[in-house]
Design a protein around this motif. Structure first.
Motif, PDB file in Angstrom:
ATOM      1  N   GLN A   1      -4.516  -9.004   7.676  1.00 41.50           N
ATOM      2  CA  GLN A   1      -4.328  -9.306   6.263  1.00 41.50           C
ATOM      3  C   GLN A   1      -3.030 -10.077   6.049  1.00 41.50           C
ATOM      4  O   GLN A   1      -2.084  -9.961   6.799  1.00 41.50           O
ATOM      5  N   GLU A   2      -3.036 -10.831   4.978  1.00 42.86           N
ATOM      6  CA  GLU A   2      -1.848 -11.588   4.601  1.00 42.86           C
ATOM      7  C   GLU A   2      -0.758 -10.625   4.144  1.00 42.86           C
ATOM      8  O   GLU A   2      -0.999  -9.716   3.369  1.00 42.86           O
ATOM      9  N   LYS A   3       0.440 -10.799   4.644  1.00 44.35           N
ATOM     10  CA  LYS A   3       1.552  -9.932   4.267  1.00 44.35           C
ATOM     11  C   LYS A   3       2.088 -10.355   2.907  1.00 44.35           C
ATOM     12  O   LYS A   3       2.302 -11.527   2.649  1.00 44.35           O
ATOM     13  N   THR A   4       2.307  -9.383   2.017  1.00 46.07           N
ATOM     14  CA  THR A   4       2.873  -9.663   0.704  1.00 46.07           C
ATOM     15  C   THR A   4       4.238  -9.004   0.615  1.00 46.07           C
ATOM     16  O   THR A   4       4.479  -7.972   1.228  1.00 46.07           O
ATOM     17  N   GLU A   5       5.111  -9.617  -0.160  1.00 44.87           N
ATOM     18  CA  GLU A   5       6.455  -9.091  -0.310  1.00 44.87           C
ATOM     19  C   GLU A   5       6.448  -7.870  -1.225  1.00 44.87           C
ATOM     20  O   GLU A   5       5.666  -7.780  -2.158  1.00 44.87           O
TER      21      GLU A   5
ATOM     22  N   PHE B 143      14.626   0.359  -5.442  1.00 48.15           N
ATOM     23  CA  PHE B 143      14.316   0.497  -4.021  1.00 48.15           C
ATOM     24  C   PHE B 143      12.797   0.385  -3.867  1.00 48.15           C
ATOM     25  O   PHE B 143      12.063   1.319  -4.220  1.00 48.15           O
ATOM     26  N   PRO B 144      12.295  -0.775  -3.364  1.00 52.66           N
ATOM     27  CA  PRO B 144      10.845  -1.005  -3.297  1.00 52.66           C
ATOM     28  C   PRO B 144      10.148  -0.052  -2.337  1.00 52.66           C
ATOM     29  O   PRO B 144      10.661   0.245  -1.262  1.00 52.66           O
ATOM     30  N   ILE B 145       8.980   0.396  -2.739  1.00 50.35           N
ATOM     31  CA  ILE B 145       8.115   1.195  -1.876  1.00 50.35           C
ATOM     32  C   ILE B 145       6.948   0.339  -1.388  1.00 50.35           C
ATOM     33  O   ILE B 145       6.605   0.352  -0.222  1.00 50.35           O
ATOM     34  N   ASN B 146       6.347  -0.415  -2.297  1.00 43.54           N
ATOM     35  CA  ASN B 146       5.309  -1.378  -1.940  1.00 43.54           C
ATOM     36  C   ASN B 146       5.353  -2.515  -2.958  1.00 43.54           C
ATOM     37  O   ASN B 146       6.332  -2.646  -3.682  1.00 43.54           O
ATOM     38  N   GLN B 147       4.301  -3.308  -3.022  1.00 47.97           N
ATOM     39  CA  GLN B 147       4.289  -4.492  -3.892  1.00 47.97           C
ATOM     40  C   GLN B 147       4.357  -4.134  -5.376  1.00 47.97           C
ATOM     41  O   GLN B 147       4.922  -4.868  -6.171  1.00 47.97           O
ATOM     42  N   LYS B 148       3.816  -3.000  -5.764  1.00 43.76           N
ATOM     43  CA  LYS B 148       3.722  -2.640  -7.177  1.00 43.76           C
ATOM     44  C   LYS B 148       4.642  -1.491  -7.596  1.00 43.76           C
ATOM     45  O   LYS B 148       4.780  -1.222  -8.779  1.00 43.76           O
ATOM     46  N   LEU B 149       5.263  -0.779  -6.682  1.00 47.97           N
ATOM     47  CA  LEU B 149       5.994   0.440  -6.998  1.00 47.97           C
ATOM     48  C   LEU B 149       7.403   0.415  -6.418  1.00 47.97           C
ATOM     49  O   LEU B 149       7.605  -0.001  -5.279  1.00 47.97           O
ATOM     50  N   ALA B 150       8.376   0.858  -7.228  1.00 50.03           N
ATOM     51  CA  ALA B 150       9.763   0.972  -6.779  1.00 50.03           C
ATOM     52  C   ALA B 150      10.394   2.211  -7.398  1.00 50.03           C
ATOM     53  O   ALA B 150      10.034   2.624  -8.496  1.00 50.03           O
TER      54      ALA B 150
END
Length: 153
Positions: free
Chosen positions: A20-24, A108-115
């Motif tokens: 899969q394409e990696k997203t920031e 502090f990011p956890i994933n693309q949608k959550l921090a």
């Protein structure tokens, strides 16, 4: 047969997992402005052998922030808070508070949608208490604190 199924399952899992394409992760870019705040209304009823009282509360607190670095914000929160009797002719006190809070917030990011966020803040508030047996009081408060929370983008 079991071995072939396990091997094929692991190969497919590896293919789909890494293919899969990696997203920031969650990002608030430097130079971004944020707008937020709090708006609240509540009613409270107290009943006991001494009193039967109803109060209402209103809070308005707009918040403005500016990203000074990636996922780091500085900002201001303006606060207005009112607590008073539900009926205006009672002798219960009316408490009015207003002030400003300065904050520094880090995400502090956890994933693309959550921090997860950590916020340090300094605030100054002025308030008045009016109405109880015609005694009027005023107050000035300085606060310093830390908050934590989460942000869904």
């Amino acid at each position: 047969m079991k071995t072939k199924t396990i091997v094929i399952s692991l190969m497919l899992l590896g293919y789909f997992g890494y293919g899969q394409e990696k997203t920031e992760n969650f990002v608030i870019e430097k130079g971004s402005w944020t707008l937020g705040g709090e708006l609240g209304y509540g009613e409270h009823k107290t009943t006991n052998s001494y009193e039967d009282r109803r109060e209402k509360t209103l809070k308005i607190a707009p918040e403005f922030g500016y990203a000074i670095m990636k996922n780091v914000l500085v900002g201001l929160e303006f606060v207005y808070n009112y607590t008073g009797p539900d009926e205006p002719n009672t002798n219960d006190p009316q408490i009015t508070t207003y002030g400003v809070t300065h904050y520094l917030r880090k995400y502090f990011p956890i994933n693309q949608k959550l921090a997860v966020q950590l916020q340090g803040e300094l605030g100054f508030y002025k308030g008045t208490i009016e109405g109880r047996q015609t005694v009027n009081q005023s107050s000035e408060t300085f606060s310093m604190g830390m908050r934590t929370g989460c942000c869904i983008n």
